[in-house]
Design an enzyme around this catalytic site. Structure first.
Site, short mmCIF file in Angstrom:
data_model
loop_
_atom_site.label_atom_id
_atom_site.label_comp_id
_atom_site.label_asym_id
_atom_site.label_seq_id
_atom_site.Cartn_x
_atom_site.Cartn_y
_atom_site.Cartn_z
N GLU A 216 0.87 -1.18 0.00
CA GLU A 216 0.00 0.00 0.00
C GLU A 216 0.90 1.22 0.00
O GLU A 216 1.49 1.58 1.02
CB GLU A 216 -0.92 -0.01 1.22
CG GLU A 216 -1.90 -1.18 1.24
CD GLU A 216 -2.79 -1.24 0.01
OE1 GLU A 216 -2.95 -0.20 -0.67
OE2 GLU A 216 -3.33 -2.32 -0.28
N CYS A 250 -1.33 9.07 2.59
CA CYS A 250 -1.03 8.53 1.26
C CYS A 250 -2.12 8.87 0.25
O CYS A 250 -1.86 8.90 -0.95
CB CYS A 250 -0.84 7.01 1.34
SG CYS A 250 -2.28 6.11 1.97
#
Length: 475
Positions: A216, A250
């Site tokens: 991720e 993110c």
């Protein structure tokens, strides 16, 4: 902890998995409920630890993102895992075998021991959210939290040790050398959340043992603001996403593409929304600091580089408030107007409260700009034109999309969360997390009676098998 000690710990977990076998639904639920209790009982300690690690971090934001944001996925897994665990029936091939009693099914089996390398930006959530799927699938776990959040990492170690044996869940703390060794352990699955540069090292280390990976990562998640968008709503939601955790997310909006004739309107709407959220920044406990001096300097360098190369830079802070001398590393929300591709701020993931805003003439130009760069983890579209929305969704590729807001697709437990290409691989959340951390074992049960068609598959071959093969050689 050195490598031999980590390897010994992993071997103990693997041995316990083989000794005890796949855990029952009751055992899995009990483990998840222990995690939920840890979060509820340690809420204040988590808020204090993260505030200490960041220097200044909103307690409400921590409670929302790291505590409540972890309890939700755990409860979802707890309440659904019995259904997820059921074998899945499939049709037989050829279908005739099924008529005679043959069966095809998929059984979901724990992989064994999962490694979790969690990052510093949401160190609690990005430990517990993967654990929801890992524990629902019946696995054990070893966790390596970030050295950038030492107080939180030590708290996690204490929390898990109070509720789990090391054969169930263990926390390993240490610096980059420990993280590198951890990534090289022969796990049954490894999930890493962090930057692409570190992910390359993790992937190389995992490859030595052919460990399956979930990565991720992040990237430059774009926002396309349509000419049909409500600028006040769009700006408020974009700036909320950009200032949450000071943009250290993110999925934070990394740059905005706005219609050329809407640029001034967007800037003013952004200014108003920030002023409403943060009437002051310097001593405001709602506004989070940058995690470390290295990252503070990196972000300031992006702004200086853009200014030196001709971009207009607008700091969205109260008039006269000086952030140059402060106890903590706070950077005001900053817009960089009409950036060019040679600027660092357009080449690297920002991971801070700096937002480039670039104009476009047609939505095709905006789509082309997005497609000319690495595929992002998230993409955001604001507008009220269904045809244009579908055009953006169909013409671009990203890990996920939120329409008329930012980041929110990550909060949907019924949707898989993951990246594509440089933004990552694999996905989790909800049932998709259960599947990610499970081995999907195919099981075919043949009919008991040795009927004619089965005999034809064995020598000596005769007219019957040749007739069958001829029937299959047709379009």
């Amino acid at each position: 902890m050195d490598t031999p000690a980590m390897l010994a710990l992993l071997e103990r977990q693997k041995a316990a998995h083989l000794r005890d076998g796949a855990p029952s639904a009751e055992t899995r639920i009990a483990r998840i409920e222990r995690c939920i209790a840890l979060l509820i009982d340690n809420r204040k300690a988590i808020e204090e630890a993260l505030n200490a690690d960041f220097g200044s971090r909103s307690r409400e934001a921590t409670a929302f993102t790291d505590v409540a944001g972890s309890i939700g996925p755990l409860k979802h897994a707890r309440d659904n895992l019995r259904r997820w665990m059921r074998p899945e029936k499939r049709k037989t091939t050829p279908a005739l075998l099924g008529l005679f009693g043959a069966k095809a099914e998929i059984r979901y089996q724990p992989k064994g021991v999962a490694g979790v390398i969690s990052p510093w930006n949401f160190p609690v959530n990005l430990t517990f959210a993967p654990l929801a799927g890992i524990l629902a699938a019946g696995n054990r776990a070893m966790i390596k939290p970030s050295e950038y959040t030492p107080a939180t990492s030590e708290l996690l170690k204490t929390m898990f040790a109070s509720a789990f044996s090391e054969e169930e869940i263990a926390v390993v703390t240490g610096g980059p050398e420990v993280g590198q060794a951890f990534a090289g352990l022969p796990f049954d699955h490894l999930i890493f959340t962090g930057g692409a540069s570190i992910a390359r090292h993790v992937m190389r280390a995992a490859a030595e043992n052919l460990v399956p990976l979930t990565l991720e990562l992040g990237g430059k998640s774009p926002v396309i603001v349509s000419k049909t968008a409500d600028l006040d709503v769009a700006a408020a939601r974009i700036m909320n996403g950009k200032t949450l955790n000071a943009g250290q997310i993110c999925l934070a909006p990394d740059y905005v593409l706005a219609p050329r004739d809407k640029m001034d309107g967007f800037v003013e709407a952004a200014r108003r929304s920030v002023a409403q959220m943060f009437p002051t920044i310097k001593d405001n406990p709602d506004y989070t600091a940058i995690i470390a001096q290295r990252h503070y300097d990196r972000i300031q360098d992006y702004v200086a580089d853009a200014r030196a190369k001709g971009a207009k830079v607008i700091e969205l802070k109260p008039e006269g408030e000086d952030l140059s001398q402060q106890e903590h590393r706070k950077i005001a929300p900053t817009l960089i107007l009409e950036p060019t591709d040679d600027m660092k701020v357009m080449q690297e993931e920002i991971f801070g409260p700096v937002l480039p805003v670039k104009s476009y003439v047609s939505v095709d130009d905006a789509i082309g700009y997005v497609n000319g760069r690495d595929r992002p983890l998230g993409l955001y579209y604001f507008g009220d034109d269904p045809a244009e929305k579908e055009k953006v969704l169909n013409a671009t590729t990203s890990g996920g999309v939120t329409v008329n807001d930012v980041i929110f697709h990550v909060a949907q437990e019924e949707l898989p969360f993951g990246g594509i290409g440089p933004a990552g691989m694999g996905s989790y959340h909800g049932r998709d997390g259960f599947l990610e951390f499970s081995h999907r074992k195919s099981v075919f049960t043949q009919i008991k009676k040795d009927i004619g068609p089965l005999k034809q598959l064995r020598p000596p071959f005769g007219p019957a098998i040749r007739k069958y093969l001829d029937s299959q050689m047709k379009a």
